[in-house]
Design an enzyme around this catalytic site. Sequence first.
Site, PDB file in Angstrom:
ATOM      1  N   HIS A   1     -59.873 -41.139  -5.624  1.00 29.00           N
ATOM      2  CA  HIS A   1     -60.382 -41.242  -4.249  1.00 29.00           C
ATOM      3  C   HIS A   1     -59.873 -40.061  -3.446  1.00 29.00           C
ATOM      4  CE1 HIS A   1     -61.030 -45.823  -4.828  1.00 29.00           C
ATOM      5  NE2 HIS A   1     -62.173 -45.153  -4.995  1.00 29.00           N
TER       6      HIS A   1
ATOM      7  N   GLU B   1     -56.956 -39.938  -0.663  1.00 23.42           N
ATOM      8  CA  GLU B   1     -55.658 -40.497  -1.009  1.00 23.42           C
ATOM      9  C   GLU B   1     -54.747 -39.382  -1.542  1.00 23.42           C
ATOM     10  OE1 GLU B   1     -58.062 -44.626  -1.957  1.00 23.42           O
ATOM     11  OE2 GLU B   1     -56.773 -43.827  -3.544  1.00 23.42           O
TER      12      GLU B   1
ATOM     13  N   ARG C   1     -63.982 -40.540   0.679  1.00 23.52           N
ATOM     14  CA  ARG C   1     -63.437 -41.345  -0.433  1.00 23.52           C
ATOM     15  C   ARG C   1     -64.141 -41.076  -1.770  1.00 23.52           C
ATOM     16  NH1 ARG C   1     -61.424 -46.931  -1.554  1.00 23.52           N
ATOM     17  NH2 ARG C   1     -62.777 -47.942  -3.092  1.00 23.52           N
TER      18      ARG C   1
ATOM     19  N   HIS D   1     -53.459 -44.596  -6.614  1.00 21.63           N
ATOM     20  CA  HIS D   1     -54.216 -44.668  -5.367  1.00 21.63           C
ATOM     21  C   HIS D   1     -53.244 -44.757  -4.190  1.00 21.63           C
ATOM     22  CE1 HIS D   1     -58.301 -45.971  -6.990  1.00 21.63           C
ATOM     23  NE2 HIS D   1     -57.550 -46.006  -8.056  1.00 21.63           N
TER      24      HIS D   1
ATOM     25  N   GLU E   1     -50.944 -48.577  -5.737  1.00 18.42           N
ATOM     26  CA  GLU E   1     -51.297 -48.238  -4.354  1.00 18.42           C
ATOM     27  C   GLU E   1     -50.006 -47.765  -3.691  1.00 18.42           C
ATOM     28  OE1 GLU E   1     -54.544 -47.928  -3.374  1.00 18.42           O
ATOM     29  OE2 GLU E   1     -54.746 -49.691  -2.098  1.00 18.42           O
TER      30      GLU E   1
END
Length: 303
Positions: free
Chosen positions: A65, A68, A123, A191, A265
């Site tokens: 993405h 990120e 994104r 991510h 994440e």
Amino acid sequence: STFYERYHSLGDIYHWINRTAQENPDKVKIILLGSSYEKRPLYALKLTFNDRPNKKAMWIDCGIHAREWISPAFCLWFVQHSLAFYTFNSDISSILDNMDVYVLPVMNPDGYHYTWTTNRMWRKNRSVSNNCIGVDLNRNFDANWCTEGASDQPCSDIYCGAFPESEPESEAVANFLRIHKDTVQLYLTIHSYSQMLLFPYSYTFDEAENHNDLLEMAQEAVQKIRRYYHNSYKYGSGAKTIYLAPGGSDDWAYNLGIKYSFTFELQDRGRYGFLLPPSYIPKACNEALIAVKTIALKVIEKT
Ligand SMILES: Nc1ncc(C[C@H](C[SeH])C(=O)O)cc1Cl
Ligand SMILES: [Zn+2]
Ligand SMILES: [Zn+2]
Ligand SMILES: [Zn+2]
Ligand SMILES: [Zn+2]
């Protein structure tokens, strides 16, 4: 050096890839996985720290993405740390003695470049589909593709694409992992943000067959982050912990047979979000590094 405490443009990352391989010819090989929609190369680095025959491997991809930015920063941090600390750090050396590591620093180079030049909050990738641009590469894998949690609308930020692996970026990664599925035993995809450690499944609330293993590994990794860095990460299956979402690379890799599959994440929890300042890079990457080490050592133990 402060190089690893800054975000880098796509061009700089390509230079870093070439320089790192040149400076470590016996340990670092560049692998061309394919090319992006806009014909940029998808380069992965293969880290091999000894010539032990038929070693297993782990895979880390970053930058799926575009916005990120802490994700590619972590891939660079991981490679640098492995090279710099292999001889001193017993964890790193026991991982790298047992497993080769494939690192894909920027899985979505077109999107990443676009966030540097045009729209920081982009994104998706940059493929053109009638009147809108971009497919969410993490909805484009063949895992319950385009069911609830993805959109079939090309203008949506979670557009699943025309069909599974419709995008050159996801197809290149899927092709590589299909070929190497018998040696790759750990799949990691990086991510941001929200500080979570997720594992299959995201496309269903059903539990993975080795759910207890995955839960235990995630729990131990998160405990290490709390103990060493006083930061809290959530953990659990994607569907229950973040949201129901199909077509993700971790679920696809898991169903391919890579039974240890995790989505990280990274920082933060929303204060800066995707715009995490560079001063946060060291802590965010050290947290991720200790979690990766913990999981990798558990995989080696279990296999
Ligand atoms: N299998 C998956 N695993 C993790 C996620 C969360 C990421 C977080 Se940015 C996403 O929404 O693509 C999403 C899916 Cl589809
Ligand atoms: Zn730079
Ligand atoms: Zn450019
Ligand atoms: Zn993401
Ligand atoms: Zn995210």
